[in-house]
Design an enzyme around this catalytic site. Sequence first.
Site, PDB file in Angstrom:
ATOM      1  N   GLY A 181     -24.111   7.074 -18.450  1.00 56.13           N
ATOM      2  CA  GLY A 181     -25.311   7.158 -18.327  1.00 56.13           C
ATOM      3  C   GLY A 181     -26.230   6.469 -19.468  1.00 56.13           C
ATOM      4  N   ASP A 182     -25.498   6.319 -20.490  1.00 55.70           N
ATOM      5  CA  ASP A 182     -25.900   5.465 -21.871  1.00 55.70           C
ATOM      6  C   ASP A 182     -25.029   4.740 -22.372  1.00 55.70           C
ATOM      7  OD1 ASP A 182     -27.681   4.760 -23.802  1.00 55.70           O
ATOM      8  OD2 ASP A 182     -28.309   6.737 -24.564  1.00 55.70           O
TER       9      ASP A 182
END
Length: 255
Positions: A181-182
């Site tokens: 997600g990051d």
Amino acid sequence: MKFKQTDGQNQRIEGEQMERREISFDIETVPNAIKQYIKNSNIYDSSCSKNAKTLFVKGTDNSFLKISKKGSLEREFRMTSFLHSHNVAPKVIAFESDQDNDYFLTEAITGEDGVSGVHLEYPNKVSSVFGEYLRMLHSISTVNCPYDNRTSELLEEQSDISYDLKKRITFTAENNVIIHGDYCLPNIIMDNFSFKGFIDVGYGGVGDRHYDICWGIWTLNHNLKTNIYRDLFLDAYGREDIDIERLTYFTHLIG
């Protein structure tokens, strides 16, 4: 530090190591469940986000304590716990909340992040292992992941993209792998390129692999100041599972 704001995330965009500055810290301000682990320790501020304070706790067993507004760290706690069960994230020591804040304490993994000099000095190597370790993450079983519809959530958070683009991405996106997600270089810890763990996984869950792949390309381009390492990263990940059209959609999404 400088940051790029996206999806409510704060990404370090300069190729610098996290700085640590010893501070005076009143441990009476934290819950008792946290206090017992940090007493008689030296405390260093190593924050790299304005949304959370991150403290390096140097004691018998080194750890990191993240403090942020109440309700903001539960996702990271749950995803870190899940990924630790697969041996790819730090061990969670404690998670507590008081009236105002969440307190999230994890073990400190031995190693350096992906933007440390020891890694960026070898751009071919860091690009390749960055792809290999992403593939490893995406190969983890999705069973019991606490967040099983992450792509749809990410798309809903993108209020600044056109309706037509969002509709097309929603149509093609899949929720079939564990995503970080990051996925950027500061969020992977290695010891001389040997994988040690993923950190800052609070934006993860079951989602579309191309979201992480796009961020991987972005962070390499930015920190290495060129796009010539893109192919090394994609080759190491495995092009047989990369859909160029979907990759293009997500590139527009995060752009």
